[in-house]
Design a protein around this motif. Structure first.
Motif, mmCIF file in Angstrom:
data_model
loop_
_atom_site.group_PDB
_atom_site.id
_atom_site.type_symbol
_atom_site.label_atom_id
_atom_site.label_comp_id
_atom_site.label_asym_id
_atom_site.label_seq_id
_atom_site.Cartn_x
_atom_site.Cartn_y
_atom_site.Cartn_z
ATOM 1 N N TYR A 16 0.837 -1.210 0.000
ATOM 2 C CA TYR A 16 0.000 0.000 0.000
ATOM 3 C C TYR A 16 0.871 1.259 0.000
ATOM 4 O O TYR A 16 0.587 2.226 -0.725
ATOM 5 C CB TYR A 16 -0.912 -0.030 1.228
ATOM 6 N N THR B 198 -2.009 9.291 0.847
ATOM 7 C CA THR B 198 -3.252 9.112 0.104
ATOM 8 C C THR B 198 -4.085 10.391 0.119
ATOM 9 O O THR B 198 -4.586 10.842 -0.918
ATOM 10 C CB THR B 198 -4.087 7.957 0.694
ATOM 11 N N TRP C 45 2.362 1.702 -3.399
ATOM 12 C CA TRP C 45 1.340 2.255 -4.298
ATOM 13 C C TRP C 45 1.239 3.764 -4.114
ATOM 14 O O TRP C 45 1.147 4.519 -5.096
ATOM 15 C CB TRP C 45 -0.001 1.586 -4.005
ATOM 16 N N ASN C 46 1.276 4.221 -2.877
ATOM 17 C CA ASN C 46 1.229 5.660 -2.591
ATOM 18 C C ASN C 46 2.456 6.390 -3.135
ATOM 19 O O ASN C 46 2.349 7.514 -3.636
ATOM 20 C CB ASN C 46 1.132 5.895 -1.083
ATOM 21 N N GLY D 42 0.897 2.175 -8.598
ATOM 22 C CA GLY D 42 0.428 3.468 -8.097
ATOM 23 C C GLY D 42 0.611 4.573 -9.120
ATOM 24 O O GLY D 42 -0.271 5.426 -9.310
ATOM 25 N N ALA E 239 1.836 6.824 -6.736
ATOM 26 C CA ALA E 239 0.778 7.785 -7.015
ATOM 27 C C ALA E 239 1.215 9.216 -6.777
ATOM 28 O O ALA E 239 0.797 10.134 -7.486
ATOM 29 C CB ALA E 239 -0.451 7.463 -6.156
#
Length: 334
Positions: free
Chosen positions: A14, A96, A17-18, A233, A21
Motif C-alpha cells: 500500500y 493518500t 502504491w502511494n 500506483g 501515485a
C-alpha cells in the motif's frame, strides 16, 4: 505473528502504491508539462523505469530506513513488527490524502517521521531510552532534506543557463526545443530510475525490519513488491500530482524540463549511492523553481510554491503523531 507479518507486507505494498501515485508522479511531471511526452507515454515509461530503479538499486537506502533510525535490535521482534506496520499505515494514509488534493508531498519525509514516531512510542513505553534513538542519523537525513532542493535548484539553474547562453543566441529556438524534446525522454527515464532507487526504501525498509532482514541483504522479493507497488500506483493515480508539478509551478519547455530532470536525477542518484533517503519531491520542485528563476522570479507561481511548502511542513508532524497513535492502538489490541 504470521498474521502481523502478512499485514505488514500488505501495508508495504500500500505504501509503495502511494509512492507511485504521489512521488513517482513527480519524477515524470516535467516531461508532461513540457509536452515531451503524453500522459499515457509518461505512465508507460515511468512505470518501467521506476521498477528497474527500485529492483536493481534500491537496497542501499532500504538498510537506512530499516535500522538507521530506531535501534530495532534492542526491541522484541513483536514490537518491531507492530512498529513497522504502524509506520507504513500512518505514512500511507497521509500520502493518500495528499494525493487526493493533488499535493506533491515527500514520501521520504512521511516514512522517516513515521519510523521516528514508532521509536518515540517505544520510549514512552520504557522499551528504549530517548538517547538510543539514532539522532545522528536523523540529523544527517534532515540535513539532506535541506541540501537536496537547494542543490537541485542551483544545478538546474546552471544547466538551463548554460543551454540558453550556448544555444539560444546561435540557433533557431524552435529547432532547439524540438531536439531537447527527444533528449528529455532520456532524462525522464534517468529521473524515474533514480527515484525508484531511492524511494522504494520508504516501503521496503519497514518490511525488511519487520521480517528481520535489517542486518543482512534485502531479499529480492521485498524489492519486487516495492517496485511493483510503485509502478501500479504511478499508472493508476499518478496523473493528479503530474498535473500539479508539470503545469502549475512554472511554464516548462523541453529545455527547461531537461534541465530540471537532469538536476533532480543526478542529485537523487548520488543520495541513493550513499544510502540517504532524500526527498525526490523537494529536489524536483527545487529544480523546477531553479529553472523558473532562470527566466526571472515573475515566471514562478509563488502561490502554488507556498501551498506545496506548507504541505511539506505538515508532513513530518502529522506522520509522526499518526504513527504514535496507530502504534499505541495496535499494541493494546494485538
Amino acid at each position: 505473528m504470521e498474521l502481523l507479518f502478512a499485514l505488514t507486507v500488505l501495508a508495504g505494498l500500500y505504501m509503495a502504491w502511494n509512492i507511485g501515485a504521489n512521488d513517482a508522479a513527480n519524477s515524470m511531471a516535467t516531461s508532461y508539462g513540457s509536452k515531451a511526452l503524453t500522459l499515457k507515454q509518461v505512465i508507460l515509461v515511468g512505470s518501467i523505469m521506476e521498477f528497474c530503479g527500485a529492483f536493481f538499486f534500491g537496497h542501499r537506502v532500504t538498510h537506512t530506513i530499516a535500522k538507521g533510525i530506531v535501534p530495532i535490535g534492542l526491541l522484541d521482534q513483536h514490537l518491531v513488527v507492530v512498529g513497522a506496520l504502524s509506520a507504513l499505515l500512518s505514512a500511507g494514509l497521509f500520502i493518500t490524502v495528499s494525493t487526493y488534493f493533488q499535493l506533491p508531498v515527500s514520501t521520504s519525509h512521511s516514512i522517516v517521521a513515521a519510523v521516528l514516531g514508532f521509536g518515540l512510542a517505544t520510549v514512552s513505553q520504557g522499551k528504549l531510552n530517548i538517547d538510543q534513538i539514532n539522532w545522528g542519523v536523523m540529523s544527517k537525513i534532515v540535513l539532506s532534506w535541506i541540501i537536496s532542493p537547494i542543490f537541485g535548484a542551483l544545478l538546474a539553474f546552471a544547466i538551463f543557463s548554460i543551454i540558453r547562453l550556448a544555444l539560444f543566441d546561435r540557433f533557431d529556438l524552435d529547432a532547439i526545443e524540438r531536439v531537447f524534446r527527444y533528449l528529455q525522454v532520456g532524462t525522464a527515464c534517468y529521473v524515474a530510475f533514480a527515484h525508484g532507487s531511492n524511494d522504494v526504501a520508504n516501503a521496503t525498509g519497514p518490511i525488511a525490519a519487520a521480517l528481520g532482514y535489517w542486518g543482512q541483504e534485502t531479499p529480492v522479493w521485498v524489492l519486487l513488491i516495492g517496485g511493483l507497488g510503485i509502478s501500479i500506483g504511478f499508472a493508476t493515480w499518478g496523473y493528479k500530482v503530474i498535473e500539479t508539478v508539470g503545469e502549475k509551478i512554472t511554464e516548462l519547455t523541453p529545455t527547461r524540463g531537461f534541465s530540471a530532470e537532469f538536476a533532480t536525477a543526478t542529485t537523487v542518484l548520488l543520495a541513493s549511492y550513499f544510502g540517504m533517503p532524500i526527498s525526490t519531491t523537494h529536489t524536483l520542485v527545487g529544480s523546477v523553481i531553479g529553472v523558473g528563476l532562470a527566466g526571472g522570479l515573475a515566471s514562478v507561481n509563488l502561490k502554488m510554491v507556498k501551498r506545496i511548502v506548507a504541505s511539506w511542513l505538515l508532513t513530518v508532524t502529522v506522520a509522526c503523531v499518526l504513527s504514535i497513535a496507530i502504534y499505541t492502538i495496535l499494541v493494546i489490541f494485538i
